[in-house]
Enzyme design. Sequence first.
Site, PDB file in Angstrom:
ATOM      1  N   HIS A   7       0.868  -1.192   0.000  1.00 28.42           N
ATOM      2  CA  HIS A   7       0.000   0.000   0.000  1.00 28.42           C
ATOM      3  C   HIS A   7       0.900   1.236   0.000  1.00 28.42           C
ATOM      4  CE1 HIS A   7      -3.544   2.399   0.778  1.00 28.42           C
ATOM      5  NE2 HIS A   7      -2.807   3.096   1.627  1.00 28.42           N
ATOM      6  N   ASP A  10       1.055   5.032  -0.374  1.00 30.09           N
ATOM      7  CA  ASP A  10       0.265   6.261  -0.444  1.00 30.09           C
ATOM      8  C   ASP A  10       0.883   7.192  -1.480  1.00 30.09           C
ATOM      9  OD1 ASP A  10      -1.827   5.861   1.563  1.00 30.09           O
ATOM     10  OD2 ASP A  10      -0.147   5.632   2.931  1.00 30.09           O
ATOM     11  N   ASP A  49      -7.890   1.790   2.179  1.00 27.86           N
ATOM     12  CA  ASP A  49      -7.474   2.771   3.184  1.00 27.86           C
ATOM     13  C   ASP A  49      -8.234   4.093   3.111  1.00 27.86           C
ATOM     14  OD1 ASP A  49      -5.877   3.571   5.326  1.00 27.86           O
ATOM     15  OD2 ASP A  49      -4.372   4.485   4.026  1.00 27.86           O
ATOM     16  N   HIS A  84      -6.230   9.654  -1.239  1.00 24.05           N
ATOM     17  CA  HIS A  84      -6.863   9.654   0.089  1.00 24.05           C
ATOM     18  C   HIS A  84      -6.045  10.264   1.230  1.00 24.05           C
ATOM     19  CE1 HIS A  84      -5.027   5.469   0.170  1.00 24.05           C
ATOM     20  NE2 HIS A  84      -4.663   5.905   1.368  1.00 24.05           N
TER      21      HIS A  84
HETATM   22 ZN   LIG Z   1      -3.233   4.945   2.530  1.00 22.72          ZN
END
Ligand SMILES: [Zn+2]
Length: 1023
Positions: free
Chosen positions: A267, A269, A379, A583
């Site tokens: 994951h 970001d 997320d 996000h």
């Molecule tokens: Zn995230």
Amino acid sequence: MHTDPDLFDRRIDRFVTERVVSALYREHVPLTVTAWDVPDEPVPFVEALGQGYSPVAPGHRWGPAWGTTWFHLTGEVPAAWVDEGAAPVGTAVEVVVDLGFSGVQPGFQAEGMVWTPSGEIVKAVSPYNHAVPVRDLSSGHVDLLVEAASNPNIAGDSWFTPTPLGRRGTAGPDPLYALGDVTVSLRDVTVWELHQDLLVLVGLMRELPADSTRRARITAALERMLDVVDPHDLAGTSQAARDVLRPVLDSPAHASAHRVVAVGHAHIDSAWLWPTRETIRKCARTFANVLHLMDDNPDFVFACSSAQQYAWVKEFYPELFERIREKVAAGQFVPVGSMWVESDTNMPGGEAMARQLVAGKRFFAEEFGLETNDVWLPDSFGYSGALPQLVRLAGCDWFLSQKLSWNETNTMPHHTFTWEGIDGSRVLTHFPPVDTYISRLSAAELTHAERNFAEKGVASSSIVPFGWGDGGGGPTRDMVAAARRFADLEGAPKVELGSPNEFFTRTEAEIPSPPVWSGEMYLEFHRGTYTSQARTKAGNRRSEHLLRETELWGATAAVRGGADYPYEDLQAQWRTVLLNQFHDILPGSSIGWVHEQAEQSYAEVAEALEKLLEQSTAALVGQGELELVLNAAPHARDGVPALGVAVLEASTADPVTVTVLDDGGRRLANGLVQVDLTPGGQVRRLLDLRHDRDVVPAGTLANVLQLHRDTPRQWDAWDIDVDYRRVVTDLLEATSLEVVESSDSAVTVEVVHETGASRIVQRITLSAGSPALEVVTDVDWHEQQKLLKLAFPLAVHADRSASETQFGHVFRPTHSNTSWDAAKFEICAHRWVHVGEPGYGVAISNAVTYGHDVQRGVGEDGSTVTTVRQSLVRAPLFPDPLADQGAHHVVTLLHPGAGIAEAVTDGYRTNLPRRVVRGGRGVEPLVQVSDSSVVVEAVKLAEDRSGDVVVRLYESQGAQARATLTCLFPAVEIRAVDLLERDLDSTDVETSLAETDGTAAPGSTARLSLRPFQVLTLRITRG
Ligand SMILES: [Zn+2]
């Protein structure tokens, strides 16, 4: 002998950490290291290669925050380690690099990329993955370069302590890391395998019930293993130790054991505690590791979302991208998620949410020739009820998240279920019960997944995404080793390496009618993300509407005047806006650097789009001196047709009057409403003359600025805790109040408030012919940890509020009967909130506010008071201590006597300020829709550049609708398509084509039947 479980636990623990770990390598030989510090931003490999490198030794301090240092490693592999071109049996030669890694989670500290001197990427080094196998021992020589990033640990020890490290200007020059050992080393593969055996068995032992036979058997085997292994000679005895453990590792899983599809994942970001430029490098490093791991493990599968991240790698690391392309073709590297980025889903507008899917799916189709079938958002901070329909309309069948496991109050009842959207669309949804998307495949995580899995009675499987995220390097060989040991192991779930597609296909077959969750999936956490970094949010809202205008007028100019449609420019601007909806960007939870960049990029988007708008409108209206109004809204406005251009109609409305009240306040009136303002600028009375009704309850004031203390328990930028309501100051006194504009058509009163170091200027306007009161609030904000709300108590008895979301609205209770209701104490709305009782309602629309709360109370006369409040601005200190400082501009429209239809109209009106141009002619719209409840959300040319016109519309009232769309240009075909503009098998559209003398003529119609909140995309081929 008795075995005391606690004492044994400590004994085996010490054996593993002290004896086994220290024997993983038989020998280390230091390498020669030289270094070059990049003076500023990162440079490409070729530029780094030719620089002057200086010798360094372990302990060398390197790396100011956000710096890059290139280390050059050279040395010889000892001859004794090479036997006929290979390492001796049971060993492997590796370069081991310690950049000065700390105990902080991988991805939140130093990271490095390893290159060969000829510029090939080998793999990355990170705290738990810092070995680089030397696969070719023929030269006996080591020569590698490490591009090391000294990324700071923004989170610190607490995760919430304000830090200056998040902006380049304040981060400081001090080196953050001390180089550790850099060696060529001989790994003992048998000891490593024993280590993996022990991690699995000891972990499983701890998870099993104290009285279970299996636990006792494992304990006994471990005890025997300790007898066999010589702690002073692991190399010589580890195989014997493994042999002792073999029977407990071979004992198969129970027949009904839960099945885990272990999906390799990272994951990453797209921006967060680092800027996007570092995300690009994090992606490259992680993907390089993944490719390396795939070479050794052909059954290892890695699922990777976010087309944007692939696009970055394609642009900046083309050689790596080609290797990814090969692994995609082989089915090992699996694109998932279908979106441009893993966006927030609370705040993006309808069209933008659709474009996330269009841009993502198109990229995967064009680059890899495949269609992704899922939406992957583990997320994001809650999930809009509009998503199921958009997921389906994008041609996807599956949805994955897990974030609601973070709920502070209520537990979601399902892990595998059907999610039903606001329009009734349904999508198979999975929340991995492991409750994480960065699993390490530990026994604790796997057994938690099984225990936690709500549907385990009817479904066999769940997904476990494993691998370090955020640049921590992704899955490791240790994790794959764990997966192999857990494949069929008594007492544990059965783990298989696989892709999400395999899981979803299996689950579809297994549960024909899963339980249903209806409506939005509200995250009971992170409610501050609707408000934090308000300028980023303003940029998003403004950009979305500029894109609407640019596409509409661009398409109109192409059809009406043969102008070129700016496909490339629009794609570039859309991609920027879509990236900023990531996000942690749009929610305001990134470091200052990221938000500075977001604001800058929105300014550039606005500049580029205004230029395009100027070109298309000039082509449309020609030369002349007529004052023309462009109405990009889906409803007629001031006599200008929806989606058309015309001369403004002269107003016949009663003039607006203003008088001074006895207390020094003002009374504004226009024959529709009468508004009494206090000397402080609050609305003491709002009389709706059309309905003979007071809208502001007696004894209360509306348009009240309220200042709250805002010190959440944790996660400052993310969270507003309900306790904030306990301390509040109403800003009732104004520094000044004056009438700054007074004409027949409008009266504006300007009110100035000062609080702390901040200044708030409100301009309150009543216009002729409109019952709505406009409040423009300009805030020069210099507070910290304060939340500024704007409150409107309303004399309506509303059990629920309606808030606009993508392509519709969502109802939420105004009461707090249950814990689920109470948890929604701060809510997200797009352009409007509506509250009402049968026959009467009030709409409050906004430009750029997303955070709201709606509460009910009791008025002086015992009747219900429904208070709607906008959250204008806050100022959290982590992760950006300068968050929200400076100027903010908010537009609020208070519309008494409004239904949902008026709220929808107001939403567009507030966000599409009147655009006036000079020209020679008006412009007829391309399309007209007969029913105002059916709203045109986008008019554009088709993505395939065929020149077809695409019109996206939706039913906005939550009711069935029938409407006729009329094409005011020659059309030869009108058909329903999906979001990707591919033909849909639909019975919702009945077309009737207009012809004159055998050629297509304007006037073709499509009769539309829409279900509540249905989104319909029409593709119109021009004649
Ligand atoms: Zn995230």
